[in-house]
Design a protein around this motif. Structure first.
Motif, short mmCIF file in Angstrom:
data_model
loop_
_atom_site.label_atom_id
_atom_site.label_comp_id
_atom_site.label_asym_id
_atom_site.label_seq_id
_atom_site.Cartn_x
_atom_site.Cartn_y
_atom_site.Cartn_z
N ILE A 161 0.83 -1.21 0.00
CA ILE A 161 0.00 0.00 0.00
C ILE A 161 0.87 1.25 0.00
CG2 ILE A 161 -1.68 1.31 1.34
CD1 ILE A 161 -2.81 -1.36 2.30
N PHE A 162 1.93 1.25 0.81
CA PHE A 162 2.79 2.43 0.92
C PHE A 162 3.45 2.75 -0.41
CE2 PHE A 162 7.12 4.09 1.53
CZ PHE A 162 6.83 5.30 2.14
N PHE A 163 4.08 1.75 -1.04
CA PHE A 163 4.81 2.00 -2.28
C PHE A 163 3.85 2.28 -3.45
CE2 PHE A 163 8.38 0.07 0.00
CZ PHE A 163 9.39 0.95 -0.35
N THR A 164 2.69 1.66 -3.45
CA THR A 164 1.71 1.97 -4.50
C THR A 164 1.24 3.41 -4.39
OG1 THR A 164 0.95 -0.34 -4.59
CG2 THR A 164 -0.53 1.35 -5.47
N ALA A 165 0.94 3.85 -3.18
CA ALA A 165 0.51 5.25 -2.98
C ALA A 165 1.62 6.21 -3.36
CB ALA A 165 0.08 5.46 -1.53
N LEU A 166 2.85 5.87 -3.03
CA LEU A 166 3.98 6.76 -3.31
C LEU A 166 4.27 6.83 -4.80
CD1 LEU A 166 6.30 8.50 -2.12
CD2 LEU A 166 7.68 6.40 -2.08
N PHE A 204 1.35 9.94 -5.22
CA PHE A 204 1.98 11.15 -4.72
C PHE A 204 3.07 11.67 -5.66
CE2 PHE A 204 0.31 9.13 -0.84
CZ PHE A 204 -0.48 10.18 -0.38
N ILE A 205 3.91 10.79 -6.19
CA ILE A 205 4.96 11.24 -7.12
C ILE A 205 4.37 11.69 -8.46
CG2 ILE A 205 6.99 10.52 -8.42
CD1 ILE A 205 7.85 8.86 -6.05
N PRO A 206 3.46 10.91 -9.10
CA PRO A 206 2.85 11.41 -10.33
C PRO A 206 2.11 12.73 -10.15
CG PRO A 206 2.48 9.07 -10.12
CD PRO A 206 3.07 9.53 -8.83
N ALA A 207 1.53 12.95 -8.97
CA ALA A 207 0.85 14.23 -8.73
C ALA A 207 1.84 15.39 -8.81
CB ALA A 207 0.16 14.20 -7.37
N ILE A 208 3.06 15.18 -8.34
CA ILE A 208 4.08 16.22 -8.46
C ILE A 208 4.38 16.51 -9.93
CG2 ILE A 208 6.47 16.81 -7.94
CD1 ILE A 208 6.26 15.12 -5.42
N VAL A 209 4.48 15.44 -10.73
CA VAL A 209 4.78 15.59 -12.16
C VAL A 209 3.66 16.32 -12.88
CG1 VAL A 209 5.26 14.36 -14.31
CG2 VAL A 209 6.22 13.52 -12.15
N PHE A 210 2.42 15.90 -12.65
CA PHE A 210 1.28 16.56 -13.31
C PHE A 210 1.15 18.01 -12.86
CE2 PHE A 210 -0.41 12.13 -13.82
CZ PHE A 210 -0.40 12.13 -15.20
N ASN A 252 -2.54 25.44 -14.31
CA ASN A 252 -3.77 25.58 -13.51
C ASN A 252 -4.12 24.32 -12.74
OD1 ASN A 252 -4.11 28.21 -14.61
ND2 ASN A 252 -5.15 27.35 -16.40
N TRP A 253 -3.17 23.39 -12.61
CA TRP A 253 -3.37 22.22 -11.76
C TRP A 253 -2.56 22.42 -10.49
CZ3 TRP A 253 -3.73 16.67 -14.12
CH2 TRP A 253 -4.68 16.65 -15.15
N GLY A 254 -3.22 22.54 -9.35
CA GLY A 254 -2.51 22.52 -8.09
C GLY A 254 -2.14 21.09 -7.74
N TYR A 255 -1.37 20.93 -6.66
CA TYR A 255 -0.97 19.57 -6.28
C TYR A 255 -2.17 18.73 -5.88
CZ TYR A 255 1.29 15.71 -3.90
OH TYR A 255 1.69 14.44 -3.52
N VAL A 256 -3.10 19.34 -5.16
CA VAL A 256 -4.31 18.60 -4.77
C VAL A 256 -5.12 18.21 -6.00
CG1 VAL A 256 -6.46 18.72 -3.45
CG2 VAL A 256 -4.36 19.70 -2.51
N ALA A 281 -3.92 17.60 -8.99
CA ALA A 281 -3.20 16.51 -9.65
C ALA A 281 -3.37 15.19 -8.88
CB ALA A 281 -1.71 16.86 -9.76
N LEU A 282 -3.33 15.26 -7.55
CA LEU A 282 -3.54 14.06 -6.75
C LEU A 282 -4.96 13.55 -6.92
CD1 LEU A 282 -2.26 12.14 -4.66
CD2 LEU A 282 -3.11 13.66 -2.87
N TYR A 283 -5.90 14.46 -7.00
CA TYR A 283 -7.30 14.13 -7.25
C TYR A 283 -7.45 13.43 -8.61
CZ TYR A 283 -12.07 15.30 -8.85
OH TYR A 283 -13.33 15.28 -9.40
N PHE A 284 -6.75 13.96 -9.64
CA PHE A 284 -6.79 13.33 -10.96
C PHE A 284 -6.25 11.91 -10.92
CE2 PHE A 284 -3.98 12.17 -14.48
CZ PHE A 284 -4.92 11.96 -15.47
N CYS A 285 -5.14 11.70 -10.22
CA CYS A 285 -4.54 10.36 -10.14
C CYS A 285 -5.51 9.37 -9.50
CB CYS A 285 -3.24 10.41 -9.35
SG CYS A 285 -1.92 11.35 -10.15
N PHE A 286 -6.16 9.78 -8.44
CA PHE A 286 -7.09 8.88 -7.77
C PHE A 286 -8.32 8.62 -8.62
CE2 PHE A 286 -10.86 8.21 -5.16
CZ PHE A 286 -10.49 7.07 -4.47
N ILE A 287 -8.90 9.67 -9.19
CA ILE A 287 -10.10 9.51 -10.02
C ILE A 287 -9.81 8.62 -11.23
CG2 ILE A 287 -11.70 10.75 -11.52
CD1 ILE A 287 -12.35 11.03 -8.59
#
Length: 322
Positions: free
Chosen positions: A175-180, A184-190, A196-200, A202-208
């Motif tokens: 779970i830890f490494f999958t989330a990371l 979390f890392i792809p959200a930084i890239v996006f 106009n994409w904040g970090y939240v 981008a993280l929202y996009f990854c989860f959705i």
């Protein structure tokens, strides 16, 4: 016993209904004020624009805006300086569409416009979605053998730790490494690539996306003048496919740790319930699949009364591996 199972099932349905109502209440409470604020701002902007340009017809302007929004919903830019590189149905964009469609993410941007495209999409999805899910399931099954069952068996022989404790430790690592790695890392890239994409956001996009919800409010690579758009969309497709495999793997690991089959059996009646609790499927009832138990070196057929503690079950993967 049947009455008790029926009560459990009724409580489950009631709990799920309450969960849906809770979600509707929270979303309505959070989003309705924002909707009303935006509506007031648009009405004010509309009135000010017409006041500054009295020569414009309000009816014609309204009709133009409706058509422009309709065209934009088809994925066609309404800007007059559009170039050939901004086409929404070039080969790479079409590949992105097929990937998100067959994985059931379905951003809905763009979508088929022509009658032929809609008809082909129906046929293509009917065959393609089961094929895609089957391929992902086969990949996850093999990864479970390599990354879950074999390491646990090896550690259990080398360490004096119970299997259940090893499963919880390994599941936490998964779970830890999958989330990371996939959230979390792809959200930084996006966040760095998409304007106009904040970090939240981008993280929202990854989860959705990786949960296959795919609302379509955030779609990567749709910005005009995107740098290296072909490479970027190809990388996004790879990210989505690999990320889905990782998420499915984590789901199966969690189901295994929580003994999902036994829990699911609380809500089933009769023989089907016993089959779920033992991990026995139609092939098992027909004669039993040939499997290899952990403590045996020879292959034999597993009887219906096999205890869940000796047979591991990964959802639809009912074979016990070494």
């Amino acid at each position: 016993m049947v009455g008790r199972r029926a009560l459990f099932l009724l409580l489950l349905l009631l709990s799920y209904s309450l969960f849906l109502l809770l979600g509707a209440f929270v979303f309505s409470t959070l989003e309705q004020p924002q909707e009303e604020r935006l509506r007031r701002e648009v009405e004010t902007m509309w009135s000010e624009f017409l006041a500054k340009h009295p020569c414009l017809s309000e009816v014609l302007l309204d009709d133009f805006i409706r058509k422009a929004l309709l065209v934009k919903s088809f994925g066609v830019s309404v800007h007059r300086n559009i170039s050939i590189h901004e086409l929404k149905w070039d080969f790479i964009s079409s590949l992105f569409f097929t990937g998100t469609t067959l994985t059931t993410i379905g951003y809905g941007h763009p979508f088929p416009i022509s009658l032929g495209g809609k008809a082909f999409c129906l046929v293509y999805a009917i065959f393609g979605i089961p094929l895609t899910l089957s391929v992902l399931s086969i990949i996850v099954r093999n990864l479970l053998i390599l990354l879950w069952d074999k390491p646990i068996n090896k550690l259990q022989r080398q360490c004096s730790i119970s299997r259940k404790k090893l499963e919880w430790i390994l599941a936490s690592i998964f779970i830890f490494f999958t989330a990371l790695i996939f959230f979390f890392i792809p959200a930084i890239v996006f966040n760095a690539i998409e304007e106009n994409w904040g970090y939240v956001d981008a993280l929202y996009f990854c989860f959705i996306s990786l949960s296959t919800i795919g609302l379509g409010d955030y779609v990567p690579g749709e910005r005009n003048e995107q740098r290296l758009p072909v490479l970027y969309k190809l990388l996004v497709i790879c990210y989505l496919l690999i990320g889905l495999v990782a998420v499915f793997l984590v789901v199966e690991v969690i189901k295994n740790v929580l003994n999902y089959n036994r829990l699911f059996g609380l809500f089933l009646f009769g023989e089907d319930r016993r089959d779920w609790e033992t991990g026995c499927d139609l092939a098992c009832k027909a004669g039993g699949p040939i499997v290899q138990k952990h403590e045996e070196k020879t292959r034999r057929r597993v009887p219906h009364s096999l205890s869940p503690s000796t047979e591991k079950s990964y959802g639809s993967f009912n074979t016990a591996f070494n």
